[in-house]
Design a protein around this motif. Structure first.
Motif, short mmCIF file in Angstrom:
data_model
loop_
_atom_site.label_atom_id
_atom_site.label_comp_id
_atom_site.label_asym_id
_atom_site.label_seq_id
_atom_site.Cartn_x
_atom_site.Cartn_y
_atom_site.Cartn_z
N ASN A 1 -3.60 3.09 -0.26
CA ASN A 1 -3.93 2.80 -1.57
C ASN A 1 -3.42 1.54 -1.82
O ASN A 1 -1.96 1.35 -2.06
CB ASN A 1 -3.96 3.67 -2.49
CG ASN A 1 -4.83 5.01 -2.30
OD1 ASN A 1 -6.00 4.97 -1.94
ND2 ASN A 1 -3.92 6.07 -1.98
N LEU A 2 -3.94 0.44 -2.70
CA LEU A 2 -3.35 -0.86 -2.82
C LEU A 2 -2.28 -0.55 -4.30
O LEU A 2 -2.86 0.19 -5.37
CB LEU A 2 -4.12 -2.00 -3.46
CG LEU A 2 -3.60 -3.14 -3.77
CD1 LEU A 2 -2.72 -3.94 -2.70
CD2 LEU A 2 -4.70 -4.12 -4.21
N LEU A 3 -1.13 -0.59 -4.08
CA LEU A 3 -0.10 -0.39 -5.48
C LEU A 3 0.18 -1.76 -6.09
O LEU A 3 0.45 -1.67 -7.15
CB LEU A 3 1.12 0.30 -4.92
CG LEU A 3 1.27 1.77 -4.72
CD1 LEU A 3 2.59 2.05 -4.29
CD2 LEU A 3 0.72 2.44 -6.02
N ARG B 1 -3.69 -7.59 2.60
CA ARG B 1 -3.87 -6.16 2.51
C ARG B 1 -4.13 -5.47 3.84
O ARG B 1 -3.72 -4.42 4.18
CB ARG B 1 -5.14 -5.97 1.41
CG ARG B 1 -5.32 -4.53 1.30
CD ARG B 1 -7.05 -4.00 0.75
NE ARG B 1 -7.84 -4.44 1.82
CZ ARG B 1 -8.39 -3.67 2.69
NH1 ARG B 1 -7.49 -2.46 3.12
NH2 ARG B 1 -9.29 -4.14 3.69
N TYR C 1 -2.19 -2.55 5.63
CA TYR C 1 -3.18 -1.43 6.43
C TYR C 1 -2.82 -1.33 7.73
O TYR C 1 -2.51 0.11 8.23
CB TYR C 1 -4.48 -1.47 6.04
CG TYR C 1 -5.47 -0.40 6.42
CD1 TYR C 1 -5.60 0.56 5.76
CD2 TYR C 1 -5.91 -0.29 7.92
CE1 TYR C 1 -6.33 1.70 6.05
CE2 TYR C 1 -6.73 0.67 8.09
CZ TYR C 1 -6.95 1.90 7.26
OH TYR C 1 -7.74 2.85 7.86
N LEU D 1 0.95 -1.05 0.01
CA LEU D 1 0.04 -0.09 0.11
C LEU D 1 0.82 1.20 -0.03
O LEU D 1 1.90 1.29 0.54
CB LEU D 1 -0.91 0.07 1.32
CG LEU D 1 -1.87 -1.07 1.34
CD1 LEU D 1 -2.64 -0.93 2.69
CD2 LEU D 1 -2.49 -1.44 0.47
N ASP D 2 0.19 2.39 -0.59
CA ASP D 2 0.96 3.57 -0.42
C ASP D 2 0.78 4.25 0.86
O ASP D 2 0.04 3.83 1.48
CB ASP D 2 0.93 4.49 -1.72
CG ASP D 2 -0.72 5.02 -1.89
OD1 ASP D 2 -1.55 4.81 -1.09
OD2 ASP D 2 -1.14 5.39 -3.17
N GLY E 1 -1.23 6.55 1.31
CA GLY E 1 -2.75 6.89 1.54
C GLY E 1 -3.62 5.67 1.91
O GLY E 1 -4.57 5.79 1.99
#
Length: 167
Positions: free
Chosen positions: A63-65, A82, A86, A58-59, A61
Motif C-alpha cells: 500500500n502506498l504510504l 511506485r 512494488y 509502500l508498506d 502489504g
C-alpha cells in the motif's frame, strides 16, 4: 491437597493451555512518519546532485504510504516509482540488482513480462529488525544507478532501519 495447591495447579493448567507467545508473529511496521522521512530523504539526496525525482514508499502489504514529486519531474515517473517500490517489496531485492540479474540470466528475463514488476534500478526494500517492512522507489533521476543511489541514501540516513547492502 490443600485449597492453595488445587488453585495453583488449576492456574498452571490454564497457563499451559494458553497459546505460546511464539505462535503470534511480532513484526515491525513502517509508519507514515518514517515513510515521509524516506521520501524527503530521497528527494534531498538527489537535489544535492541537481537531480529531480519522484519517490514512493509502500508498506509491507504494497500500500502506498508516501509519495513526493519534484516540480520538474514528468508525471510518468509517479507510476514508475511506485512500481519500482512494488518490485523491490515483492522480490525482497533491490531492482538494480534484479534488473542486472535478469539481463544476465535468460531464465530470469521473463520477470519483465509480469505486469506490476518494473526491472529498472531505483527500488530498494526497507527492512527493520531483520524483516522487510516496505520499500522505496525512486524515478526520474537520470538513470537507474542515480535512482538507486538516492533510494539507498534515504535509507542510510535513518539508523533505525536495517542498512542496505553495499553495492
Amino acid at each position: 491437597m490443600s485449597r492453595l495447591t488445587v488453585r495453583l495447579l488449576a492456574l498452571l493448567a490454564t497457563l499451559a493451555a494458553l497459546p505460546a507467545a511464539g505462535q503470534v508473529r511480532q513484526q515491525p511496521d513502517l509508519t507514515l512518519q518514517t515513510a515521509s522521512r524516506l521520501v524527503a530523504g530521497a528527494l534531498d539526496a538527489c537535489r544535492r546532485q541537481d537531480r529531480a525525482i519522484v519517490a514512493a514508499v509502500l508498506d509491507r502489504g504494497g500500500n502506498l504510504l508516501a509519495l513526493q514529486r519534484a516540480d520538474t519531474v514528468g508525471p510518468h515517473n509517479i507510476e514508475a516509482s511506485r512500481r519500482k517500490a512494488y518490485t523491490a517489496l515483492s522480490t525482497r531485492t533491490a531492482t538494480l540488482t534484479l534488473a542486472r540479474a535478469a539481463a544476465a540470466n535468460p531464465d530470469a528475463r521473463n520477470l519483465a513480462a509480469l505486469p506490476e514488476l518494473l526491472l529498472l534500478g531505483g527500488g530498494v526494500p526497507v527492512a527493520a529488525a531483520g524483516q522487510v517492512v516496505g520499500a522505496i522507489g525512486v524515478a526520474g533521476g537520470g538513470g537507474a544507478v542515480n535512482d538507486h543511489a538516492c533510494a539507498v541514501a534515504a535509507i542510510r540516513a535513518m539508523p533505525e532501519l536495517d542498512q542496505p547492502a553495499t553495492d
